[in-house]
Design an enzyme around this catalytic site. Structure first.
Site, PDB file in Angstrom:
ATOM      1  N   ASP A  21     -39.662 -11.456 -18.757  1.00  0.00           N
ATOM      2  CA  ASP A  21     -39.169 -10.095 -18.936  1.00  0.00           C
ATOM      3  C   ASP A  21     -38.394  -9.995 -20.240  1.00  0.00           C
ATOM      4  O   ASP A  21     -37.355 -10.644 -20.409  1.00  0.00           O
ATOM      5  CB  ASP A  21     -38.268  -9.698 -17.766  1.00  0.00           C
ATOM      6  CG  ASP A  21     -37.773  -8.258 -17.867  1.00  0.00           C
ATOM      7  OD1 ASP A  21     -38.443  -7.456 -18.553  1.00  0.00           O
ATOM      8  OD2 ASP A  21     -36.733  -7.948 -17.262  1.00  0.00           O
ATOM      9  N   ASP A  55     -41.280  -3.320 -24.642  1.00  0.00           N
ATOM     10  CA  ASP A  55     -40.823  -3.939 -23.403  1.00  0.00           C
ATOM     11  C   ASP A  55     -41.994  -4.457 -22.567  1.00  0.00           C
ATOM     12  O   ASP A  55     -42.789  -3.679 -22.047  1.00  0.00           O
ATOM     13  CB  ASP A  55     -40.013  -2.916 -22.600  1.00  0.00           C
ATOM     14  CG  ASP A  55     -39.426  -3.492 -21.324  1.00  0.00           C
ATOM     15  OD1 ASP A  55     -39.416  -4.715 -21.172  1.00  0.00           O
ATOM     16  OD2 ASP A  55     -38.969  -2.701 -20.482  1.00  0.00           O
TER      17      ASP A  55
END
Length: 407
Positions: free
Chosen positions: A97, A277
């Site tokens: 992540d 992201d």
């Protein structure tokens, strides 16, 4: 931690196991992708929506829990890394992540070894689609060949929500994202795994390069690669072009960049801040930009799938969607703007329909405290991305898949 305890811990680490080796060159590690949808795009869009909310509202990142419907794994598209923790190491399947910076593993899976040390500090973080809460430990962490750090802070999570297919998360976001995650030291940052690799001399540059291939088939398989300490030139064309990260507003806390967005050479979003992201799936743009995009493409909103759709005969009229970042233009071709048709039924769509991957962020451009765009996995599978913490910049390059027609 008391000095005496720290000295004892350092002694334990110094006499156990193999020494940490230094590498003067980048090292690449494969990423495994997972994809499944238990509730079609309902959960996909809910994840991306709440992910945006978490980035917009700092309070969501400090709660011990968050009330979000959880019917699927984080991101729907998930890329995991095999990480060894302890000495000897136990291997864990951790979700990668770039929108967070803590690393943690479930307490039910964690195997403490001789050097493993519990600091007694409580640590926790609320994500867009879940949370973890537990205790801080210091341990050996190995993310690849010759990529081992000692005394790495990790969370051993007694309570978690979401991320069911994974043993935990490895966060590669900016270190500032860890501030506030230690309960008794709310102003103290926690060095990320990448920070520790640099600090201990294992790699020479605080740079992470990420490569994804377009995902077109349901089974889990290796479709990506992460490089620690630099980039892998075999995965991209030419040179990486960098743009400085933004240092103000919500995007400034993440891997944020400034961009202008055009479609068919017509501006739909002026120069503004957003972020890149891997924890999001789709491309989200401000409401006013989304409305312009819908008008220019002639797309209609499919209420069942909750994505824009165009008929087959309109596909040939699609134009490039361009992101003007730094001095470069990164173009999403018509094929890159559509959802993989082989996966249509997995999101509740029709096999022969065409759905677009540009969605509405839900706020108008320029709204205070908001980012005006986010570039998720569907963008990163078309461009190589380099996160450079040392020089506060994000880099992009084209790949063999930038102009692919796999969708």
């Amino acid at each position: 931690m008391f000095p005496a305890a720290l000295l004892t811990l350092l002694l334990v680490f110094s006499i156990t196991g193999s020494p940490v080796k230094a590498s003067n060159f980048p090292i690449s590690v494969p990423l495994t992708s997972r994809l499944h949808f238990s509730n079609g795009t309902d959960n996909l869009l809910e994840h991306d929506r709440t992910h945006v909310m978490a980035l917009r509202d700092p309070s969501m990142r400090s709660q011990s829990s968050v009330n979000v419907p959880l019917t699927n794994d984080y991101g729907n598209y998930g890329h995991s890394l095999a990480v060894g923790i302890g000495n000897p190491p136990t291997t864990y399947n951790l979700l990668l992540d770039s929108g967070s910076a803590n690393t943690w593993v479930r307490a039910s899976k964690y195997v403490a070894t001789g050097p493993s040390f519990c600091t007694g500090q409580f640590v926790g973080l609320a994500y867009a689609s879940g949370f973890f809460y537990g205790t801080e430990w210091l341990d050996y962490v190995t993310v690849g060949p010759e990529l081992t750090v000692i005394l790495q802070s990790i969370g051993v999570a007694d309570e978690t929500s979401g991320f069911r297919s994974y043993d935990g998360i490895i966060g590669i976001g900016p270190i500032a994202l860890t501030v506030g995650t230690l309960q008794d030291l709310p102003k103290e940052p926690i060095p990320t795994v990448t920070d520790s690799l640099v600090g201990q001399g294992t790699i020479s540059e605080n740079v992470v390069g990420i490569f994804f291939e377009p995902y077109t088939s349901p089974p889990s398989e290796v479709t990506g690669q992460i490089t620690f300490g630099g980039t892998d030139p075999t995965k991209y064309n030419g040179n990486i072009e960098y743009a400085p990260t933004v240092n103000t507003g919500r995007s400034g806390k993440f891997w944020g960049v400034n961009s202008r967005i055009t479609y068919d050479n017509k501006e739909i979003l002026g120069f503004t801040a957003g972020f890149v992201d891997s924890g999001a799936t789709l491309i989200k743009i401000a409401t006013d930009a989304y409305q312009k995009y819908q008008f220019l493409t002639g797309a209609v909103y499919d209420r069942a799938v909750k994505l824009l759709t165009i008929p087959e005969d309109k596909y040939g009229t699609l134009h490039n969607l361009d992101f003007h970042i730094g001095e470069q233009i990164y173009s999403l071709t018509p094929n890159a703007q559509i959802w993989p048709r082989s996966l249509n039924t997995m999101i509740g769509g029709k096999e022969d329909s065409i759905y677009l991957i540009v969605t509405n962020r839900g706020t108008y451009s320029g709204q205070e405290g908001c980012s005006d765009f986010s570039l998720g996995y569907v963008f990163m599978q078309r461009f190589y991305v380099a996160y450079d913490s040392t020089n506060s910049r994000v880099g992009f390059a084209t790949t063999a898949f930038t102009d692919a027609i796999t969708n």
